[in-house]
Design a protein around this motif. Sequence first.
Motif, PDB file in Angstrom:
ATOM      1  N   GLU A   1       0.602  -4.840  -0.633  1.00  0.00           N
ATOM      2  CA  GLU A   1      -0.027  -3.701   0.043  1.00  0.00           C
ATOM      3  C   GLU A   1       0.906  -2.518  -0.197  1.00  0.00           C
ATOM      4  O   GLU A   1       1.905  -2.337   0.512  1.00  0.00           O
ATOM      5  CB  GLU A   1      -0.187  -4.000   1.532  1.00  0.00           C
ATOM      6  CG  GLU A   1      -1.294  -3.181   2.202  1.00  0.00           C
ATOM      7  CD  GLU A   1      -0.937  -1.733   2.416  1.00  0.00           C
ATOM      8  OE1 GLU A   1      -1.252  -0.905   1.539  1.00  0.00           O
ATOM      9  OE2 GLU A   1      -0.352  -1.439   3.454  1.00  0.00           O
TER      10      GLU A   1
ATOM     11  N   ARG B   1       0.606   0.754   0.075  1.00  0.00           N
ATOM     12  CA  ARG B   1       0.672   1.904   0.979  1.00  0.00           C
ATOM     13  C   ARG B   1       1.819   1.757   1.973  1.00  0.00           C
ATOM     14  O   ARG B   1       2.576   2.709   2.212  1.00  0.00           O
ATOM     15  CB  ARG B   1      -0.647   2.062   1.736  1.00  0.00           C
ATOM     16  CG  ARG B   1      -0.688   3.309   2.630  1.00  0.00           C
ATOM     17  CD  ARG B   1      -1.994   3.420   3.397  1.00  0.00           C
ATOM     18  NE  ARG B   1      -2.157   2.333   4.370  1.00  0.00           N
ATOM     19  CZ  ARG B   1      -3.158   2.267   5.248  1.00  0.00           C
ATOM     20  NH1 ARG B   1      -4.092   3.207   5.252  1.00  0.00           N
ATOM     21  NH2 ARG B   1      -3.245   1.258   6.092  1.00  0.00           N
ATOM     22  N   ASP B   2       1.967   0.568   2.549  1.00  0.00           N
ATOM     23  CA  ASP B   2       3.033   0.352   3.520  1.00  0.00           C
ATOM     24  C   ASP B   2       4.406   0.427   2.862  1.00  0.00           C
ATOM     25  O   ASP B   2       5.347   1.009   3.429  1.00  0.00           O
ATOM     26  CB  ASP B   2       2.851  -1.010   4.196  1.00  0.00           C
ATOM     27  CG  ASP B   2       3.961  -1.292   5.209  1.00  0.00           C
ATOM     28  OD1 ASP B   2       4.024  -0.572   6.215  1.00  0.00           O
ATOM     29  OD2 ASP B   2       4.761  -2.220   4.968  1.00  0.00           O
TER      30      ASP B   2
ATOM     31  N   SER C   1       0.451   6.281  -2.839  1.00  0.00           N
ATOM     32  CA  SER C   1      -0.374   5.066  -2.817  1.00  0.00           C
ATOM     33  C   SER C   1      -1.726   5.299  -3.480  1.00  0.00           C
ATOM     34  O   SER C   1      -2.227   4.427  -4.200  1.00  0.00           O
ATOM     35  CB  SER C   1      -0.548   4.561  -1.382  1.00  0.00           C
ATOM     36  OG  SER C   1      -1.139   5.534  -0.550  1.00  0.00           O
TER      37      SER C   1
ATOM     38  N   ARG D   1      -8.625  -7.874  -3.492  1.00  0.00           N
ATOM     39  CA  ARG D   1      -8.480  -7.184  -2.205  1.00  0.00           C
ATOM     40  C   ARG D   1      -8.404  -5.661  -2.350  1.00  0.00           C
ATOM     41  O   ARG D   1      -8.295  -4.954  -1.348  1.00  0.00           O
ATOM     42  CB  ARG D   1      -7.235  -7.698  -1.482  1.00  0.00           C
ATOM     43  CG  ARG D   1      -7.278  -9.189  -1.170  1.00  0.00           C
ATOM     44  CD  ARG D   1      -6.046  -9.623  -0.399  1.00  0.00           C
ATOM     45  NE  ARG D   1      -6.019  -9.047   0.950  1.00  0.00           N
ATOM     46  CZ  ARG D   1      -5.006  -9.217   1.803  1.00  0.00           C
ATOM     47  NH1 ARG D   1      -3.943  -9.931   1.432  1.00  0.00           N
ATOM     48  NH2 ARG D   1      -5.047  -8.676   3.004  1.00  0.00           N
ATOM     49  N   THR D   2      -8.459  -5.168  -3.583  1.00  0.00           N
ATOM     50  CA  THR D   2      -8.424  -3.716  -3.797  1.00  0.00           C
ATOM     51  C   THR D   2      -9.712  -3.082  -3.284  1.00  0.00           C
ATOM     52  O   THR D   2     -10.802  -3.510  -3.680  1.00  0.00           O
ATOM     53  CB  THR D   2      -8.241  -3.386  -5.290  1.00  0.00           C
ATOM     54  OG1 THR D   2      -7.068  -4.042  -5.782  1.00  0.00           O
ATOM     55  CG2 THR D   2      -8.107  -1.882  -5.491  1.00  0.00           C
TER      56      THR D   2
ATOM     57  N   SER E   1      -8.130   0.284   5.186  1.00  0.00           N
ATOM     58  CA  SER E   1      -7.635  -1.095   5.284  1.00  0.00           C
ATOM     59  C   SER E   1      -6.437  -1.373   4.381  1.00  0.00           C
ATOM     60  O   SER E   1      -6.187  -2.513   4.007  1.00  0.00           O
ATOM     61  CB  SER E   1      -8.766  -2.066   4.914  1.00  0.00           C
ATOM     62  OG  SER E   1      -9.265  -1.771   3.619  1.00  0.00           O
ATOM     63  N   GLY E   2      -5.690  -0.346   4.035  1.00  0.00           N
ATOM     64  CA  GLY E   2      -4.559  -0.560   3.146  1.00  0.00           C
ATOM     65  C   GLY E   2      -4.982  -0.541   1.689  1.00  0.00           C
ATOM     66  O   GLY E   2      -6.171  -0.570   1.364  1.00  0.00           O
TER      67      GLY E   2
ATOM     68  N   TYR F   1      -4.307  -2.695  -1.580  1.00  0.00           N
ATOM     69  CA  TYR F   1      -3.750  -3.912  -2.181  1.00  0.00           C
ATOM     70  C   TYR F   1      -3.918  -3.857  -3.692  1.00  0.00           C
ATOM     71  O   TYR F   1      -5.012  -3.606  -4.206  1.00  0.00           O
ATOM     72  CB  TYR F   1      -4.451  -5.147  -1.631  1.00  0.00           C
ATOM     73  CG  TYR F   1      -4.134  -5.414  -0.177  1.00  0.00           C
ATOM     74  CD1 TYR F   1      -3.085  -6.264   0.172  1.00  0.00           C
ATOM     75  CD2 TYR F   1      -4.873  -4.821   0.844  1.00  0.00           C
ATOM     76  CE1 TYR F   1      -2.778  -6.510   1.503  1.00  0.00           C
ATOM     77  CE2 TYR F   1      -4.575  -5.058   2.182  1.00  0.00           C
ATOM     78  CZ  TYR F   1      -3.530  -5.898   2.506  1.00  0.00           C
ATOM     79  OH  TYR F   1      -3.238  -6.142   3.822  1.00  0.00           O
TER      80      TYR F   1
END
Length: 505
Positions: free
Chosen positions: A173, A175-176, A319, A478-479, A496-497, A499
């Motif tokens: 993930e 972004r985090d 991101s 999951r993207t 939702s982030g 990925y």
Amino acid sequence: MSVIEILLATLAGLLVYIGLRMRKHFNYWKDLGVACEPPNWLMGSVAGLGTSKPLNHIISDYYAKFRLAGPFVGFYWFSKLAVFVMEPNLIKHIMIKDFSKFTDRGLYTNEEDDPLSAQLVNLDGAKWRHMRNKLSPTFTSGKMKVMFPLVTKLGNDLIEVFHKTLVSDQVLEVRDLVARFTTDVIGTCAFGLEIDSLHNPNVEFRRMSRKAIVEKRYGTLGFMLRFSFPELSRRLHVKETVADVEEFFLDIVRNTVDYREQNNVKRNDFMDMLIDLKNNKLMKSETGEEMTNLTFGQIAAQAFFFLLAGFETSSTTMSFALYELAQNQKVQQKARQEVEQVLEKHGGQFTYECMKELVYLDQVIEETLRLYTVISALLRRALEDYVVPDHPHYVIKKGMFVVIPACAIHRDERYFPQPNVFNPDNFIPVKVAARDSILNLSFGEGPRNCIGLRFGKMQTLVGLGLLLKNFKFSPCERTPIPMTYDKKSFLVSSESGIYLKVEKL
């Protein structure tokens, strides 16, 4: 007639009066014959914000509906009368040519009760002008060069954490991870602290930074109260900053200032420059204006502003850039080759001079900001009645808010062909020169543009450059394709982030 009947009649009359005033207020544009979508009596033209629609969709939908309706259309920024600007020429007048009539943003500040609210972005009038002049020298290229080693050190820490994380999973993930990088950068440059949220994601500074972004006192209703009735809110001593966030960051700044002054510590960072302003070591601004000392509260507010403006916007841009590069492998490879060539030319080291040579990577960043404009709409407030040039029937009344739809301008096919396609060639020098500069609003424009533009670009270029040199990014199951946006945030953010599959090179 009894007392109760008199009171009930008075109350009924008052309610009728309020209802008629509200009806007149919300029919203002209709009565003038100016295009305007019927507003919600509570949320105005931003109905759905925080619940069903992200702000960038609200702004883009409004723009698409009325974009040929005139130089501006009617709008209600919550309960406040506003104009929604449709034409670039009027945007240029408001932000540049006639800036003196639109200097204010009209955001809430309460310096006495809530010192952290008195940050540069919130200030208006003479307070804004004086603070801008004081802070401008701290964001010159020379000052950025001094802070550059702090950023590159943390960039190398980011690469180390990516390598360690890939041991257990190739899907990350991102972004985090990049948000922890920018948090550490701001922590060290603005507060003089070794945060190390890259290795310790639950560290208190990181948690409080996130809380400062996503939480305000009393939620949406509190925001509407402060925005709609600022003078009343100040008289009621209403604060904006959440209590524990305020206490945490005031303590950090107080301890940092005391320690550096008592031990004569110098780190050549943003905090050093604020302390110099506190002690009046910089007597004049770039304009030659004599400057008074900053108070402790002003130091804390500007450091807090640097945090809010710096870590979230840059991490969001990084991101989203990785998200687009993952889906555009040829663009990713071209950017990577440029990074490798530039670093090889400088002995494998990321120097300050490298940034000027990363031309294509800079285009990638500009194109990311065009597609994912972090601040969807720019706000101004009219200081006097303003007749729109060449449109005498269109008048922006004194006190009205002006909404400039940056995200919608950036996706208008009249200005950017195939506007929803990621194409860094939109920012090759010849195209930039041929296009009016007012069409690029990612950092604002005019005297009130983003003061931290250089710093934001610096940490983004360093972070992306090092990541592309060391890793390949690809989409995975999951993207989020297509992208879905956080409905509760005023800033553009993934719901939702982000990925991505990450491979070591």
